[in-house]
Design a protein around this motif. Sequence first.
Motif, mmCIF file in Angstrom:
data_model
loop_
_atom_site.group_PDB
_atom_site.id
_atom_site.type_symbol
_atom_site.label_atom_id
_atom_site.label_comp_id
_atom_site.label_asym_id
_atom_site.label_seq_id
_atom_site.Cartn_x
_atom_site.Cartn_y
_atom_site.Cartn_z
ATOM 1 N N ARG A 96 -24.502 1.567 11.821
ATOM 2 C CA ARG A 96 -25.636 1.672 10.888
ATOM 3 C C ARG A 96 -26.836 2.310 11.565
ATOM 4 O O ARG A 96 -27.477 3.202 10.990
ATOM 5 C CB ARG A 96 -26.012 0.283 10.378
ATOM 6 C CG ARG A 96 -27.157 0.283 9.353
ATOM 7 C CD ARG A 96 -27.783 -1.097 9.241
ATOM 8 N NE ARG A 96 -28.350 -1.514 10.516
ATOM 9 C CZ ARG A 96 -28.175 -2.731 11.042
ATOM 10 N NH1 ARG A 96 -27.466 -3.646 10.420
ATOM 11 N NH2 ARG A 96 -28.712 -3.023 12.220
ATOM 12 N N LYS A 129 -28.583 5.912 10.417
ATOM 13 C CA LYS A 129 -29.604 5.398 9.504
ATOM 14 C C LYS A 129 -30.244 6.498 8.662
ATOM 15 O O LYS A 129 -30.555 6.293 7.479
ATOM 16 C CB LYS A 129 -30.677 4.643 10.290
ATOM 17 C CG LYS A 129 -31.332 3.528 9.490
ATOM 18 C CD LYS A 129 -32.021 2.528 10.400
ATOM 19 C CE LYS A 129 -32.411 1.281 9.624
ATOM 20 N NZ LYS A 129 -33.005 0.247 10.501
ATOM 21 N N LEU A 153 -28.056 7.204 5.486
ATOM 22 C CA LEU A 153 -27.593 6.136 4.602
ATOM 23 C C LEU A 153 -28.025 6.319 3.154
ATOM 24 O O LEU A 153 -27.320 5.886 2.235
ATOM 25 C CB LEU A 153 -28.070 4.778 5.124
ATOM 26 C CG LEU A 153 -27.533 4.348 6.498
ATOM 27 C CD1 LEU A 153 -28.013 2.950 6.848
ATOM 28 C CD2 LEU A 153 -26.016 4.433 6.551
ATOM 29 N N TYR A 204 -25.323 7.909 1.287
ATOM 30 C CA TYR A 204 -24.021 7.254 1.218
ATOM 31 C C TYR A 204 -23.815 6.673 -0.177
ATOM 32 O O TYR A 204 -24.702 6.045 -0.743
ATOM 33 C CB TYR A 204 -23.909 6.159 2.263
ATOM 34 C CG TYR A 204 -23.659 6.660 3.677
ATOM 35 C CD1 TYR A 204 -23.820 7.992 4.016
ATOM 36 C CD2 TYR A 204 -23.251 5.792 4.680
ATOM 37 C CE1 TYR A 204 -23.591 8.444 5.300
ATOM 38 C CE2 TYR A 204 -23.016 6.229 5.972
ATOM 39 C CZ TYR A 204 -23.188 7.560 6.280
ATOM 40 O OH TYR A 204 -22.954 8.003 7.556
ATOM 41 N N HIS A 229 -19.489 1.729 0.517
ATOM 42 C CA HIS A 229 -18.718 1.387 1.708
ATOM 43 C C HIS A 229 -17.747 0.258 1.393
ATOM 44 O O HIS A 229 -17.966 -0.541 0.474
ATOM 45 C CB HIS A 229 -19.632 0.967 2.871
ATOM 46 C CG HIS A 229 -20.287 -0.372 2.687
ATOM 47 N ND1 HIS A 229 -19.653 -1.559 2.959
ATOM 48 C CD2 HIS A 229 -21.545 -0.719 2.245
ATOM 49 C CE1 HIS A 229 -20.480 -2.575 2.714
ATOM 50 N NE2 HIS A 229 -21.627 -2.083 2.281
ATOM 51 N N SER A 264 -18.555 -3.038 8.001
ATOM 52 C CA SER A 264 -19.231 -2.189 7.013
ATOM 53 C C SER A 264 -20.378 -2.932 6.354
ATOM 54 O O SER A 264 -21.354 -2.331 5.904
ATOM 55 C CB SER A 264 -18.243 -1.700 5.953
ATOM 56 O OG SER A 264 -17.919 -2.702 5.015
ATOM 57 N N MET A 309 -24.180 -2.386 6.604
ATOM 58 C CA MET A 309 -24.911 -1.419 5.768
ATOM 59 C C MET A 309 -25.410 -2.030 4.465
ATOM 60 O O MET A 309 -26.107 -1.363 3.694
ATOM 61 C CB MET A 309 -24.013 -0.215 5.456
ATOM 62 C CG MET A 309 -23.740 0.667 6.653
ATOM 63 S SD MET A 309 -22.728 2.120 6.237
ATOM 64 C CE MET A 309 -21.106 1.381 6.152
ATOM 65 N N VAL A 339 -26.569 0.516 1.503
ATOM 66 C CA VAL A 339 -25.477 1.203 0.817
ATOM 67 C C VAL A 339 -24.714 0.201 -0.037
ATOM 68 O O VAL A 339 -24.370 -0.881 0.449
ATOM 69 C CB VAL A 339 -24.511 1.849 1.843
ATOM 70 C CG1 VAL A 339 -23.403 2.616 1.125
ATOM 71 C CG2 VAL A 339 -25.262 2.749 2.809
#
Length: 484
Positions: free
Chosen positions: A354, A358, A361, A364, A367, A417, A420, A424
């Motif tokens: 992350r 960053k 993100l 994104y 995730h 994950s 995040m 995200v």
Amino acid sequence: MKFAVTGLAAVLAFTVAVPALAKPKPAPVVAAPVPAEVQAAVLRDDALKTNVAYDFLSELTTRFGPRPAGSDSEKRAAEWAAAHLKELGFQNVHIETFPLHVWARRGPETIAITGEFAQPLVGVSLGGTTAGEVEAEAVMFDTWQEFLDSKADVTGKIVVVLQPMAKASNGSGYGRMSGTVRSKGPMEAQKRGAVGFVMRSLSTDGNRFAHAGASAWSDGKGIPAMAISAPDASQLSRIEALQKAGKGGPVSIHMKTTGQFLGLKTSQNVVADLVGSEKPEETIVVGGHLDSWDLGTGAIDDGAGIAITMAAAKVMIDHNLKPKRTIRVVFWGSEEVSQPAGSPTSETGGGAFREAHKAELSNYVAHAESDFGADRINNFALSATDDTGFVTQLGNLLYPLGIYQDTKATPHGGEDSGAMNGFVPAFDLNQDGYRYFDTHHTANDTLDRIDPQQMSQNVAAYTATLWLMANTDVRFKLPPKDEE
């Protein structure tokens, strides 16, 4: 007449000399774009026939065996994985290194009852706890809450918590106990003057395997702490019953642990892309963690997860297809360990990823992480979206695989994950974990625990989901802060 004939001949000659006008060539037929949901169904069905995930997992576990966090084995596995991903056709493959405080077992460990009920037990030290050898009277508690509520003097004694773990297909029994009994147990026992801590393994099997796992980081200032197998915990419960019936005296336990704190070293994440053809900056991140505990070969936890998510993207590569958005596959490092509180390393691979990304993100899309073995996926959960058409299409794609939408669940991704979350949106493809904790963190976590057919169903589900997500304009919303 002669003139007429001559004129006709001239006309005929002229006619023969001039070629016929060519017919216009038909315009080339341009194939209509295949709708995303149609292509996803084709990829899904082909994924059911592939063994790419199983073959990858077989080679990983055979070549490297266990891959403890921060170990040479984990590093070599990462280097091999990066090279292999390039061979498979992935792009932008690279390794991202990050700092890690490393703990490792160094030598044999033992635990046994001494005195009246003398017999050996099967146990393993808890990760992050302090090495030592101690023999003392055992004070047994049937549940964690009983220990917390007890006023018993445990000074100079070994605290034993015998609470069993509930078996559930969603693994909910593990979450509550791993965060309390295993994580906090040794520290709480030490606060009360205990010289050792023993707990029933966080397991749902009846086999005589001890289950490893991380406890809070003690930095060498704690007490020896171990998890014993479920049958051994049951044996202690029967001894406790005899004690209460006046048929036995105090029980002592001798335990020796060998965990060592090896200082600040490094671990690594392996990152690979299937670059988007139209919107490459819009990225969907999936993966699993490459490290494992040191007892087995890390097949179900979590070699399977990295193999499944990698294989889903590989199906697209094998069809010479490029998604419109980028699909990024990450093999996170060092998920299994605890770290010093407040340390920059406290979130290990997920947090390191992350922080390294960053600035990206905000682009994104979503995730997810596969970190629950390789048994069949039976439901999916999505973050909120206004694109109801996408939700319907995904449901239709996954239904033939026996997968339904859990509309009440809030997805969180995995341990890695999930770092995040808050930046995200997450989505989850949830596996049936009913037998997962029979093997999890044990010497029995080996390739033969994997069912190739069920693994291929996982690959098919991820393939269909990723293709649809990467080839539509769907956007998801972050959950309210109190739901993260």
